[in-house]
Structures are given as structure tokens and as C-alpha cells.
Design a protein around this motif. Structure first.
Motif, mmCIF file in Angstrom:
data_model
loop_
_atom_site.group_PDB
_atom_site.id
_atom_site.type_symbol
_atom_site.label_atom_id
_atom_site.label_comp_id
_atom_site.label_asym_id
_atom_site.label_seq_id
_atom_site.Cartn_x
_atom_site.Cartn_y
_atom_site.Cartn_z
ATOM 1 N N GLN A 1 38.233 45.802 60.233
ATOM 2 C CA GLN A 1 38.235 45.016 59.005
ATOM 3 C C GLN A 1 38.623 43.593 59.390
ATOM 4 O OE1 GLN A 1 40.442 47.553 56.181
ATOM 5 N NE2 GLN A 1 40.450 45.697 54.919
ATOM 6 N N VAL A 2 37.671 42.672 59.321
ATOM 7 C CA VAL A 2 37.935 41.332 59.851
ATOM 8 C C VAL A 2 38.032 40.296 58.737
ATOM 9 C CG1 VAL A 2 37.210 39.582 61.509
ATOM 10 C CG2 VAL A 2 36.579 41.972 61.885
ATOM 11 N N MET A 3 39.065 39.474 58.818
ATOM 12 C CA MET A 3 39.214 38.360 57.892
ATOM 13 C C MET A 3 39.148 37.077 58.719
ATOM 14 S SD MET A 3 42.147 38.333 55.058
ATOM 15 C CE MET A 3 42.132 37.216 53.699
ATOM 16 N N VAL A 4 38.252 36.171 58.321
ATOM 17 C CA VAL A 4 38.060 34.956 59.113
ATOM 18 C C VAL A 4 38.761 33.766 58.462
ATOM 19 C CG1 VAL A 4 36.334 33.335 60.008
ATOM 20 C CG2 VAL A 4 35.863 35.783 60.039
ATOM 21 N N PHE A 5 39.431 32.973 59.287
ATOM 22 C CA PHE A 5 40.058 31.724 58.834
ATOM 23 C C PHE A 5 39.543 30.589 59.710
ATOM 24 C CE2 PHE A 5 42.947 35.241 58.215
ATOM 25 C CZ PHE A 5 43.477 35.051 56.938
ATOM 26 N N TYR A 6 39.187 29.477 59.068
ATOM 27 C CA TYR A 6 38.744 28.321 59.855
ATOM 28 C C TYR A 6 39.882 27.323 60.081
ATOM 29 C CZ TYR A 6 34.159 30.117 58.423
ATOM 30 O OH TYR A 6 33.076 30.911 58.198
ATOM 31 N N GLN B 1 45.366 28.048 56.110
ATOM 32 C CA GLN B 1 44.934 29.230 55.343
ATOM 33 C C GLN B 1 45.666 30.479 55.838
ATOM 34 O OE1 GLN B 1 40.783 29.263 56.291
ATOM 35 N NE2 GLN B 1 40.218 27.818 54.665
ATOM 36 N N VAL B 2 45.850 30.538 57.133
ATOM 37 C CA VAL B 2 46.519 31.703 57.719
ATOM 38 C C VAL B 2 47.946 31.786 57.226
ATOM 39 C CG1 VAL B 2 47.083 32.895 59.865
ATOM 40 C CG2 VAL B 2 45.154 31.327 59.793
ATOM 41 N N LEU B 3 48.631 30.636 57.267
ATOM 42 C CA LEU B 3 50.033 30.628 56.860
ATOM 43 C C LEU B 3 50.171 31.000 55.388
ATOM 44 C CD1 LEU B 3 51.186 27.463 58.833
ATOM 45 C CD2 LEU B 3 51.583 29.867 59.408
ATOM 46 N N ALA B 4 49.197 30.588 54.576
ATOM 47 C CA ALA B 4 49.225 30.924 53.151
ATOM 48 C C ALA B 4 49.014 32.424 52.959
ATOM 49 C CB ALA B 4 48.147 30.128 52.418
ATOM 50 N N GLU B 5 48.025 32.962 53.671
ATOM 51 C CA GLU B 5 47.711 34.393 53.539
ATOM 52 C C GLU B 5 48.866 35.260 54.052
ATOM 53 O OE1 GLU B 5 45.023 35.240 51.927
ATOM 54 O OE2 GLU B 5 45.385 37.400 52.110
ATOM 55 N N ALA B 6 49.581 34.732 55.023
ATOM 56 C CA ALA B 6 50.686 35.494 55.630
ATOM 57 C C ALA B 6 51.793 35.802 54.621
ATOM 58 C CB ALA B 6 51.260 34.733 56.811
ATOM 59 N N LYS B 7 51.823 35.024 53.537
ATOM 60 C CA LYS B 7 52.837 35.270 52.503
ATOM 61 C C LYS B 7 52.471 36.490 51.668
ATOM 62 C CE LYS B 7 54.814 30.707 52.320
ATOM 63 N NZ LYS B 7 53.839 29.634 52.632
ATOM 64 N N LYS B 8 51.160 36.850 51.685
ATOM 65 C CA LYS B 8 50.686 37.957 50.842
ATOM 66 C C LYS B 8 50.559 39.267 51.607
ATOM 67 C CE LYS B 8 47.785 34.586 48.667
ATOM 68 N NZ LYS B 8 46.362 34.245 48.715
ATOM 69 N N GLY C 1 46.693 26.521 67.674
ATOM 70 C CA GLY C 1 46.881 27.968 67.643
ATOM 71 C C GLY C 1 48.303 28.389 67.991
ATOM 72 N N PRO C 2 48.811 27.941 69.161
ATOM 73 C CA PRO C 2 50.175 28.316 69.527
ATOM 74 C C PRO C 2 51.211 27.876 68.494
ATOM 75 C CG PRO C 2 49.011 27.472 71.429
ATOM 76 C CD PRO C 2 48.095 27.270 70.250
ATOM 77 N N GLU C 3 51.009 26.682 67.913
ATOM 78 C CA GLU C 3 51.949 26.216 66.891
ATOM 79 C C GLU C 3 51.923 27.135 65.666
ATOM 80 O OE1 GLU C 3 51.842 21.432 67.891
ATOM 81 O OE2 GLU C 3 50.576 22.252 66.315
ATOM 82 N N THR C 4 50.720 27.530 65.304
ATOM 83 C CA THR C 4 50.574 28.424 64.154
ATOM 84 C C THR C 4 51.274 29.762 64.413
ATOM 85 O OG1 THR C 4 48.406 27.422 63.839
ATOM 86 C CG2 THR C 4 48.892 29.371 62.520
ATOM 87 N N VAL C 5 51.099 30.256 65.632
ATOM 88 C CA VAL C 5 51.735 31.526 65.978
ATOM 89 C C VAL C 5 53.255 31.394 65.927
ATOM 90 C CG1 VAL C 5 52.058 33.239 67.800
ATOM 91 C CG2 VAL C 5 49.785 32.364 67.316
ATOM 92 N N THR C 6 53.755 30.267 66.431
ATOM 93 C CA THR C 6 55.206 30.036 66.378
ATOM 94 C C THR C 6 55.693 30.095 64.935
ATOM 95 O OG1 THR C 6 54.929 28.559 68.256
ATOM 96 C CG2 THR C 6 57.051 28.490 67.136
ATOM 97 N N ALA C 7 54.928 29.441 64.046
ATOM 98 C CA ALA C 7 55.302 29.435 62.626
ATOM 99 C C ALA C 7 55.274 30.854 62.058
ATOM 100 C CB ALA C 7 54.361 28.522 61.853
#
Ligand code: ADP
Ligand code: MG
Lengths: 124, 389
Positions: free
Chosen positions: A27-32, A36-43, A60-66
Motif C-alpha cells: 500500500q503506497v502513499m506518495v509525497f512530493y 506533506q509527510v510531516l503533516a501526515e505523520a500527525k494522523k 530527506g535526512p532533515e525530514t527523518v530527523t524531524a
């Protein structure tokens, strides 16, 4: 079937990779964008994240850190997708998380992609 | 001219005559005046008969005092002169580095020393900023390779993925002819990938941006698994692959991964261009030249005398495009030469058309200090890798 988040700003590559994974039943969800990822991560949270390294804005690495700040995301395996040759870049993941990360160089073939995804999910 | 402007002039111009004159007058007033006064008091006292001190002793004391003042004067003077010189240099540097406005601002100080030290730190700060700018320019240049890499690989990744999805029938069945056509597209996409890798690798090593990782290691121990894995490829083509290792080869300092890369390239070339017979990998401790020679000798089609000098150039392939079926990049030997050069070795080729070819390279035997051997065990490189991972 496992839920995968695919973060990739190149839309062609993102959608083609999604097809390859979806054909295997993931089941794949795509983010550009990383925001968007950080927002979805709250749900909700996925079982695995495929993360491009060079993203506009937050890398990418910064996003992962967050994401890792959230306890729910602490143990989710991350696979970095990188088109960068330099080893310094591929070592980026190391500084974020010593356990749950892998790097996949671009261009990757479907077989290798599925292999890395499967082993990451098992290890989890 | 007000006081502040004078001070500014003092620091900015460092007129050494004026500052030394200033110092001399000050020194004389400050030290000789008390002496004269003292003498005056003594003379007054002795006239009135209140002699508390022996005149001879007083004379000696006076002489010593004058001497002390003199020595003090000389040393202070030379010290000051040095300070003036430093300041002069500094103001020169200030002129070069700082804007006139900044100089003016700096001179809004309480005293010369404060101004001086402040200007020093301003120069340092300015230099630091310049250095940072230079460094980021270097980074940018270094990043250019990464950027090119990124920009080429991303679309290539999409092309490969698209072709693969169709070819592997992930999105529906296709017939044999369609499969074959897509197979060609895949081959070329793979070749493009290798080309990008090789070009970037070569540009990196040529620009000396490739970090070499020299370790003392046993050459044969490193070579054996590479030869073994290529043996299968050779055997599948009906070729032999054997080794003739010189047991007298000592431990050498080399970059393991890079030498493996060279060996792999020479071996794959030898297998690629040999139809009958096989390949022999040799090592030799050439004591007369203080180096180890590694040779990959094949019984292949050979290379003509006029083609020999071209081989190590970029994109030099002797074969017609059709012949070169496995899609080499023509960069393997150019990369190998760069790697061997980084090791202070030589690489060369000997060949006879229709008989065979020998590619040889040398690795210098450097005097390895005993202390170094003990800290680098033959297995240290693998151990270190393990720790890094
Ligand atoms: N062992 C060999 N026998 C004959 N020709 C060779 C051999 N090794 C290299 N060559 C020639 O040198 C060319 C350049 O080799 P190389 O730089 O490794 O590029 P590539 O293998 O990608 O073609 C080859 O294309 C071939 O024509
Ligand atoms: Mg080659």
C-alpha cells in the motif's frame, strides 16, 4: 499488506516506483514534499519510509530527523533513495539513526528495490 | 585637529618618528626629572649639614640609577620600535582588508593598545570570513560533480524503471519481439549508468578529490578472492584462469578497494578479448626496482602496435561498436592508470596481435617502519571497515 510512504520530488520516478511496489501488493502513499509527510505523520504512521535525499526545502535526512522526534516514528525503517555518488551523502543516514536505515542508489532496479524493502520490513 | 583625530592618525599612519619622539620626551621627563630633583634635595641637605648619606655612596647610587635608566630606555625604545613595525604591517593589512570606514570606526578607541588589538581582531575576523567564502566556493565546485550525478541519474532511474515495468510484465503480458526490443533499451540504459559512474569517478580522481585509503596489507590475500570470482566467468567461456604468485612479495601499502578495481578491470578485459586459452595472473618482487609487478596475461586476440599507445586514453576502444557487445565504457584503463599513478606506480601494456596481451602495473615497496607494522596488522583494513559500518 505493509504500508509504505514514498517521498520523492521527481514525480515520474515516484509514480513508477509506486507502480512497482503496488504490483507486489504494498500500500503506497506518495509525497512530493517533506512538509506533506510531516503533516501526515500527525494522523497516521507507515511500516516503512522510502525517502529521497535531495528534496526541495527540507532535505530527506532533515525530514527523518524531524520525524524521529515523534516516539511513534522512532523505530520505523527508512530507506534513503539517493542519486548522489559521494559516500559522505550516503553516510548521512548514519548520523540520524544507527539502526533502521538503508541506502539505495539511483537508478535502482525493481528486484533490488523489492529486496531492500522486504528485508527492512522483516528486520523491523 | 582634535584629540580623537590625532589618535586615529596615530594608529592609521603609524608615523614611527613621531611616536618614538613622543616616547623619548616622556621617558626623559619621567625618569631624569626625579633624579635632578633628588640631587637638588641632597645638595640642599648637605649644605645645611644634615648629611645622612656618604657622598661616595650617593655618587655610586646616582651612577647606577643613570645606568638603569639608560638600559631601560634602550630596551623600551627597541620594544616600542618593534610594536611600531607590527602596527605598520597591521595598518598595511588593514588598508588591504578593511574598508576606510571600518578603519575609522575602529579608531574610535580609548587608547592605542585598545585600538591596536581591536584592529588585529578585525583583520582576523575579516580573514576568517574570506576563508569561509573561499571554502564554500570550493564546496560548490566539489558539489558540481554531485549535482551532475544527481541530475543525470534521476531521469535515468525513471527510464530504467519504466522499461523494466513493461519488460518484466508487471503491467501486462508482452510478446517475445517486444521483450527483445525492451531488452536492448535496458542494455543501453545500463551502459549509460556505467558511463555516468565512470565519468564521475574519473573526474573525481583527476581532480584529486578521491580520498585514497592506504593500508599495509598482503597483496595476494586481497587478490585471491577477486581471481576466484572471475574464474567462474572465465570457465563459463571455456577459458582457464590461473595464478603464478611470487612468494617473495612483501607486505605493501595500497588502497585495497582501488587495487581490486584495477584488477577486476584488467581481468574482465582479458576475459572479454580472449576466445581460446586463458589468463594468467602473476606477481613478481622486482628487487632491482624496489617494486612489485602485477601482470594479467592473456592468450587473446592481441592489440596492434599502433593501437597500443591509445589504450589508456579516455573512450578509446579498438573494436567496432558491434564487436563490443558487452557495452564497455572505454574508461576502464584510463581509471586504472589514474589509480596506479596515485600509488606512485606504473601501468603499461605489451601485446602481439593474434598471440596475446599482458597488462602490467607496479606497486612501490616503501620502507615500512617497524612501529607502523605493529599498529597495522594485515587484517586491520577489514577490521576497520567492520567498525565503520
Ligand atoms: N586484454 C585485452 N586484449 C585486447 N584488447 C584489450 C584488452 N584490454 C583492453 N583492450 C582494448 O582496450 C580498450 C579499452 O579498454 P577499457 O579502458 O578497459 O574499456 P572497455 O573495457 O570499457 O572497452 C578495449 O575496448 C579494448 O579495445
Ligand atoms: Mg574494461
Amino acid at each position: 499488506m505493509a504500508k509504505i510512504w514514498l517521498v520523492e520530488d521527481d514525480q515520474n520516478l515516484a509514480n513508477l516506483t509506486k507502480v512497482a511496489l503496488a504490483k507486489k501488493g504494498y500500500q503506497v502513499m506518495v509525497f512530493y514534499e517533506s512538509l506533506q509527510v510531516l503533516a501526515e505523520a500527525k494522523k497516521q504512521k507507515p511500516d516503512l519510509i522510502l525517502m529521497d535525499v535531495m528534496l526541495p526545502g527540507q532535505s530527506g535526512p532533515e525530514t527523518v530527523t524531524a520525524l524521529r522526534n515523534d516516539p511513534n516514528f522512532r523505530n520505523i525503517p527508512v530507506i534513503f533513495l539517493t542519486a548522489l555518488l559521494s559516500t559522505e551523502e550516503s553516510a548521512l543516514g548514519m548520523t540520524i539513526d544507527k539502526v533502521n536505515y538503508k541506502t539505495l542508489g539511483k537508478p535502482y532496479d525493481i528486484k533490488r528495490l523489492l529486496e531492500v524493502v522486504e528485508t527492512s520490513l522483516i528486520k523491523k | 585637529m582634535n584629540k580623537k583625530d590625532k589618535k586615529l592618525l596615530f594608529v592609521a599612519s603609524f608615523d614611527d618618528a613621531s611616536i618614538l619622539r613622543k616616547f623619548t620626551i616622556l621617558f626623559l621627563v619621567a625618569s631624569i626629572l626625579p633624579m635632578v630633583l633628588l640631587y637638588y634635595i641632597y645638595a640642599q641637605n648637605s649644605r645645611h649639614g644634615h648629611i645622612g648619606i656618604n657622598p661616595a655612596n650617593f655618587t655610586i647610587a646616582m651612577v647606577l640609577m643613570v645606568l638603569g635608566v639608560f638600559v631601560g630606555f634602550i630596551s623600551m625604545h627597541s620594544l616600542l620600535k618593534k610594536v611600531v613595525n607590527i602596527s605598520k604591517e597591521n595598518s598595511k593589512a588593514l588598508g588591504n582588508i578593511l574598508s576606510p570606514d571600518t578603519v575609522k570606526e575602529l579608531n574610535q578607541g580609548e587608547n592605542e593598545i585598545v585600538i591596536l588589538s581591536r584592529s588585529f581582531s578585525a583583520v582576523t575576523q575579516q580573514l576568517e570570513e574570506k576563508n569561509k567564502k573561499l571554502r564554500s566556493m570550493y564546496e560548490l565546485q566539489k558539489d558540481f560533480t554531485s549535482m551532475v550525478s544527481h541530475e543525470l541519474r534521476t531521469p535515468l532511474a525513471s527510464i530504467k524503471m519504466a522499461v523494466e515495468l513493461v519488460a518484466e510484465e508487471a503491467v501486462g503480458e508482452i510478446n517475445i519481439e517486444q521483450k527483445e526490443i525492451l531488452g536492448r533499451a535496458q542494455q543501453e540504459a545500463d551502459r549509460l549508468k556505467r558511463l555516468i559512474d565512470d565519468i564521475l569517478y574519473l573526474s573525481k580522481i583527476e581532480a584529486d578529490k578521491l580520498q585514497m585509503n592506504f593500508m599495509i596489507d598482503d597483496l595476494h590475500r586481497v587478490m585471491t578472492p577477486i581471481v576466484e570470482s572471475q574464474k567462474y566467468v572465465a570457465q563459463s567461456r571455456g577459458l582457464y584462469l590461473k595464478t603464478e604468485f611470487d612468494p617473495g612479495v612483501p607486505q605493501l601499502s595500497f588502497d585495497r578497494d582501488r587495487i581490486i578495481q584495477v584488477l577486476n578491470n584488467l581481468l574482465s578485459n582479458a576475459i572479454k578479448f580472449t576466445k581460446e586459452g586463458g589468463i594468467t595472473v602473476k606477481t613478481l618482487n622486482k628487487i632491482s626496482e624496489n617494486c612489485v609487478v602485477v601482470s594479467v596475461v592473456d592468450t587473446g586476440r592481441g592489440i596492434s602496435q599502433e593501437d597500443l599507445p591509445k589504450l589508456f586514453g579516455k573512450f578509446q576502444q579498438i573494436d567496432s561498436a558491434q564487436e563490443n557487445v558487452d557495452g564497455g565504457t572505454g574508461l576502464g584503463l584510463a581509471i586504472s592508470r589514474e589509480i596506479i599513478t596515485r600509488h606512485s606506480g606504473k601501468i603499461w601494456v605489451e601485446s602481439k596481435l593474434g598471440v596475446g596481451t599482458a597488462f602490467n602495473f607496479t606497486l612501490p615497496i616503501k620502507e615500512i617502519k617497524s612501529a607502523k607494522i605493529s599498529s597495522f596488522s594485515p587484517y586491520s583494513s577489514t577490521q576497520k571497515r567492520g567498525q565503520d559500518a
